[in-house]
Design a protein around this motif. Structure first.
Motif, PDB file in Angstrom:
ATOM      1  N   GLU A  36       0.646  -1.253  -0.040  1.00  0.00           N
ATOM      2  CA  GLU A  36       0.102  -0.065  -0.017  1.00  0.00           C
ATOM      3  C   GLU A  36       0.934   1.135  -0.033  1.00  0.00           C
ATOM      4  O   GLU A  36       0.727   2.249  -0.700  1.00  0.00           O
ATOM      5  CB  GLU A  36      -1.118  -0.121   1.176  1.00  0.00           C
ATOM      6  CG  GLU A  36      -2.012  -0.919   0.852  1.00  0.00           C
ATOM      7  CD  GLU A  36      -3.065  -0.799   2.169  1.00  0.00           C
ATOM      8  OE1 GLU A  36      -4.140  -1.270   2.313  1.00  0.00           O
ATOM      9  OE2 GLU A  36      -2.369  -0.593   3.469  1.00  0.00           O
ATOM     10  N   PHE A  37       1.730   1.336   0.837  1.00  0.00           N
ATOM     11  CA  PHE A  37       2.807   2.502   0.896  1.00  0.00           C
ATOM     12  C   PHE A  37       3.507   2.727  -0.348  1.00  0.00           C
ATOM     13  O   PHE A  37       3.600   3.814  -0.692  1.00  0.00           O
ATOM     14  CB  PHE A  37       3.617   2.388   1.930  1.00  0.00           C
ATOM     15  CG  PHE A  37       3.185   2.913   3.300  1.00  0.00           C
ATOM     16  CD1 PHE A  37       3.059   4.155   3.556  1.00  0.00           C
ATOM     17  CD2 PHE A  37       2.971   2.023   4.198  1.00  0.00           C
ATOM     18  CE1 PHE A  37       2.618   4.565   4.728  1.00  0.00           C
ATOM     19  CE2 PHE A  37       2.395   2.614   5.383  1.00  0.00           C
ATOM     20  CZ  PHE A  37       2.126   3.720   5.881  1.00  0.00           C
ATOM     21  N   THR A  38       3.910   1.630  -1.154  1.00  0.00           N
ATOM     22  CA  THR A  38       4.781   1.625  -2.415  1.00  0.00           C
ATOM     23  C   THR A  38       3.744   2.270  -3.444  1.00  0.00           C
ATOM     24  O   THR A  38       4.077   3.231  -3.937  1.00  0.00           O
ATOM     25  CB  THR A  38       5.242   0.169  -2.846  1.00  0.00           C
ATOM     26  OG1 THR A  38       6.055  -0.271  -1.615  1.00  0.00           O
ATOM     27  CG2 THR A  38       5.937   0.225  -3.868  1.00  0.00           C
ATOM     28  N   LEU A  39       2.657   1.819  -3.458  1.00  0.00           N
ATOM     29  CA  LEU A  39       1.629   2.267  -4.466  1.00  0.00           C
ATOM     30  C   LEU A  39       1.127   3.694  -4.158  1.00  0.00           C
ATOM     31  O   LEU A  39       0.938   4.225  -5.069  1.00  0.00           O
ATOM     32  CB  LEU A  39       0.510   1.428  -4.317  1.00  0.00           C
ATOM     33  CG  LEU A  39       0.511  -0.018  -4.974  1.00  0.00           C
ATOM     34  CD1 LEU A  39      -0.945  -0.665  -4.820  1.00  0.00           C
ATOM     35  CD2 LEU A  39       0.915  -0.051  -6.431  1.00  0.00           C
ATOM     36  N   ALA A  40       1.330   4.083  -2.744  1.00  0.00           N
ATOM     37  CA  ALA A  40       0.884   5.484  -2.718  1.00  0.00           C
ATOM     38  C   ALA A  40       2.038   6.365  -3.161  1.00  0.00           C
ATOM     39  O   ALA A  40       1.531   7.627  -3.495  1.00  0.00           O
ATOM     40  CB  ALA A  40       0.807   5.809  -0.966  1.00  0.00           C
ATOM     41  N   TYR A  41       3.344   5.919  -3.325  1.00  0.00           N
ATOM     42  CA  TYR A  41       4.314   6.915  -3.800  1.00  0.00           C
ATOM     43  C   TYR A  41       4.430   6.814  -4.973  1.00  0.00           C
ATOM     44  O   TYR A  41       5.098   7.757  -5.775  1.00  0.00           O
ATOM     45  CB  TYR A  41       5.622   6.727  -2.861  1.00  0.00           C
ATOM     46  CG  TYR A  41       5.224   7.336  -1.618  1.00  0.00           C
ATOM     47  CD1 TYR A  41       5.465   8.478  -1.245  1.00  0.00           C
ATOM     48  CD2 TYR A  41       5.307   6.387  -0.620  1.00  0.00           C
ATOM     49  CE1 TYR A  41       5.841   9.158  -0.130  1.00  0.00           C
ATOM     50  CE2 TYR A  41       5.572   6.902   0.956  1.00  0.00           C
ATOM     51  CZ  TYR A  41       5.724   8.259   0.907  1.00  0.00           C
ATOM     52  OH  TYR A  41       5.483   8.685   2.220  1.00  0.00           O
ATOM     53  N   LEU A  42       4.205   5.593  -5.787  1.00  0.00           N
ATOM     54  CA  LEU A  42       4.152   5.342  -7.152  1.00  0.00           C
ATOM     55  C   LEU A  42       3.142   5.743  -8.034  1.00  0.00           C
ATOM     56  O   LEU A  42       3.551   6.085  -9.454  1.00  0.00           O
ATOM     57  CB  LEU A  42       4.818   3.898  -7.546  1.00  0.00           C
ATOM     58  CG  LEU A  42       5.972   3.381  -7.000  1.00  0.00           C
ATOM     59  CD1 LEU A  42       6.085   2.133  -7.130  1.00  0.00           C
ATOM     60  CD2 LEU A  42       7.190   4.285  -7.338  1.00  0.00           C
ATOM     61  N   GLY A  47      -8.969   7.466  -9.102  1.00  0.00           N
ATOM     62  CA  GLY A  47      -9.877   6.518  -8.758  1.00  0.00           C
ATOM     63  C   GLY A  47      -9.268   4.869  -8.673  1.00  0.00           C
ATOM     64  O   GLY A  47      -9.837   4.330  -7.885  1.00  0.00           O
ATOM     65  N   MET A  48      -8.341   5.002  -9.598  1.00  0.00           N
ATOM     66  CA  MET A  48      -7.706   3.503  -9.567  1.00  0.00           C
ATOM     67  C   MET A  48      -6.700   3.381  -8.144  1.00  0.00           C
ATOM     68  O   MET A  48      -7.077   2.190  -7.678  1.00  0.00           O
ATOM     69  CB  MET A  48      -6.781   3.349 -10.700  1.00  0.00           C
ATOM     70  CG  MET A  48      -5.983   1.918 -10.913  1.00  0.00           C
ATOM     71  SD  MET A  48      -7.169   0.824 -10.847  1.00  0.00           S
ATOM     72  CE  MET A  48      -7.021   0.231 -12.559  1.00  0.00           C
ATOM     73  N   ARG A  49      -5.952   4.328  -7.951  1.00  0.00           N
ATOM     74  CA  ARG A  49      -5.485   4.083  -6.503  1.00  0.00           C
ATOM     75  C   ARG A  49      -6.172   3.880  -5.475  1.00  0.00           C
ATOM     76  O   ARG A  49      -5.963   3.162  -4.474  1.00  0.00           O
ATOM     77  CB  ARG A  49      -4.670   5.220  -6.460  1.00  0.00           C
ATOM     78  CG  ARG A  49      -3.611   5.136  -5.120  1.00  0.00           C
ATOM     79  CD  ARG A  49      -2.677   6.187  -5.025  1.00  0.00           C
ATOM     80  NE  ARG A  49      -3.171   7.492  -4.449  1.00  0.00           N
ATOM     81  CZ  ARG A  49      -2.313   8.373  -4.043  1.00  0.00           C
ATOM     82  NH1 ARG A  49      -0.823   8.442  -4.248  1.00  0.00           N
ATOM     83  NH2 ARG A  49      -2.924   9.386  -3.314  1.00  0.00           N
ATOM     84  N   THR A  50      -7.271   4.897  -5.376  1.00  0.00           N
ATOM     85  CA  THR A  50      -8.298   4.603  -4.313  1.00  0.00           C
ATOM     86  C   THR A  50      -8.770   3.405  -4.198  1.00  0.00           C
ATOM     87  O   THR A  50      -9.157   2.774  -3.068  1.00  0.00           O
ATOM     88  CB  THR A  50      -9.499   5.714  -4.324  1.00  0.00           C
ATOM     89  OG1 THR A  50      -8.788   7.018  -4.456  1.00  0.00           O
ATOM     90  CG2 THR A  50     -10.454   5.684  -3.133  1.00  0.00           C
ATOM     91  N   SER A  51      -9.337   2.670  -5.455  1.00  0.00           N
ATOM     92  CA  SER A  51     -10.053   1.369  -5.475  1.00  0.00           C
ATOM     93  C   SER A  51      -9.089   0.302  -4.939  1.00  0.00           C
ATOM     94  O   SER A  51      -9.443  -0.609  -4.214  1.00  0.00           O
ATOM     95  CB  SER A  51     -10.360   1.261  -6.868  1.00  0.00           C
ATOM     96  OG  SER A  51     -11.478   2.188  -7.283  1.00  0.00           O
ATOM     97  N   ILE A  52      -7.722   0.574  -5.265  1.00  0.00           N
ATOM     98  CA  ILE A  52      -6.863  -0.645  -4.864  1.00  0.00           C
ATOM     99  C   ILE A  52      -6.625  -0.391  -3.244  1.00  0.00           C
ATOM    100  O   ILE A  52      -6.639  -1.401  -2.493  1.00  0.00           O
ATOM    101  CB  ILE A  52      -5.560  -0.304  -5.645  1.00  0.00           C
ATOM    102  CG1 ILE A  52      -5.595  -0.558  -6.929  1.00  0.00           C
ATOM    103  CG2 ILE A  52      -4.207  -1.178  -4.925  1.00  0.00           C
ATOM    104  CD1 ILE A  52      -4.383  -0.567  -7.897  1.00  0.00           C
ATOM    105  N   PHE A  53      -6.473   0.945  -2.734  1.00  0.00           N
ATOM    106  CA  PHE A  53      -6.469   0.653  -1.280  1.00  0.00           C
ATOM    107  C   PHE A  53      -7.508   0.246  -0.574  1.00  0.00           C
ATOM    108  O   PHE A  53      -7.535  -0.229   0.381  1.00  0.00           O
ATOM    109  CB  PHE A  53      -6.260   2.331  -0.826  1.00  0.00           C
ATOM    110  CG  PHE A  53      -4.884   2.942  -1.153  1.00  0.00           C
ATOM    111  CD1 PHE A  53      -3.796   2.043  -1.119  1.00  0.00           C
ATOM    112  CD2 PHE A  53      -4.711   4.129  -1.545  1.00  0.00           C
ATOM    113  CE1 PHE A  53      -2.529   2.648  -1.300  1.00  0.00           C
ATOM    114  CE2 PHE A  53      -3.570   4.691  -1.457  1.00  0.00           C
ATOM    115  CZ  PHE A  53      -2.338   3.974  -1.515  1.00  0.00           C
ATOM    116  N   VAL A  54      -8.879   0.506  -0.955  1.00  0.00           N
ATOM    117  CA  VAL A  54     -10.103   0.025  -0.496  1.00  0.00           C
ATOM    118  C   VAL A  54     -10.180  -1.448  -0.695  1.00  0.00           C
ATOM    119  O   VAL A  54     -10.397  -2.078   0.392  1.00  0.00           O
ATOM    120  CB  VAL A  54     -11.442   0.633  -1.238  1.00  0.00           C
ATOM    121  CG1 VAL A  54     -12.427  -0.226  -0.670  1.00  0.00           C
ATOM    122  CG2 VAL A  54     -11.547   2.168  -0.870  1.00  0.00           C
ATOM    123  N   ILE A  55      -9.731  -1.873  -1.841  1.00  0.00           N
ATOM    124  CA  ILE A  55      -9.811  -3.462  -1.729  1.00  0.00           C
ATOM    125  C   ILE A  55      -8.665  -3.845  -0.876  1.00  0.00           C
ATOM    126  O   ILE A  55      -8.841  -5.200  -0.376  1.00  0.00           O
ATOM    127  CB  ILE A  55      -9.506  -3.881  -3.331  1.00  0.00           C
ATOM    128  CG1 ILE A  55     -10.599  -3.659  -4.250  1.00  0.00           C
ATOM    129  CG2 ILE A  55      -8.985  -5.445  -3.380  1.00  0.00           C
ATOM    130  CD1 ILE A  55     -10.362  -3.530  -5.585  1.00  0.00           C
TER     131      ILE A  55
END
Length: 109
Positions: A36-42, A47-55
């Protein structure tokens, strides 16, 4: 006189701690959190990032409930009795957010 001991332990003896499961759970949750932290910075915000975080948050929540609240060891009907209402609540929230945005634009637009 009846014997009130349970299992193979003597009276007053504390069974050994089963910390292996707790450490395994810790490492799995840590791995998901690191992703999650890696995706937050990359990834760019959207909407896609938010969806990934929710999942990923839901995956962590279900894993925590399954391990620490022992839900994964329960009968399947109890699991479905908990999961199905959660799915409908999430669907309701998504529908309300989607419709709420369109109502504001159609009335005032």
């Amino acid at each position: 006189m009846s014997d009130h001991t349970h299992g193979t332990h003597e009276v007053g003896e504390i069974p050994p701690a089963n910390t292996g499961i707790i450490w395994r759970t810790f490492w799995i949750l840590l791995g998901i959190t690191m992703i999650e932290f890696t995706l937050a910075y990359l990834m760019k915000a959207g909407g896609m990032r938010t969806s990934i975080f929710v999942i990923m948050t839901l995956v962590k929540a279900f894993y925590i409930v399954g391990e620490f609240m022992h839900l994964k060891h329960e009968v399947k009907s109890l699991i479905w009795a908990i999961v199905i209402p959660i799915v409908f609540i999430v669907w309701l929230l998504v529908a309300l957010l989607a419709e709420g945005g369109s109502i504001g634009t159609s009335v005032f637009g």
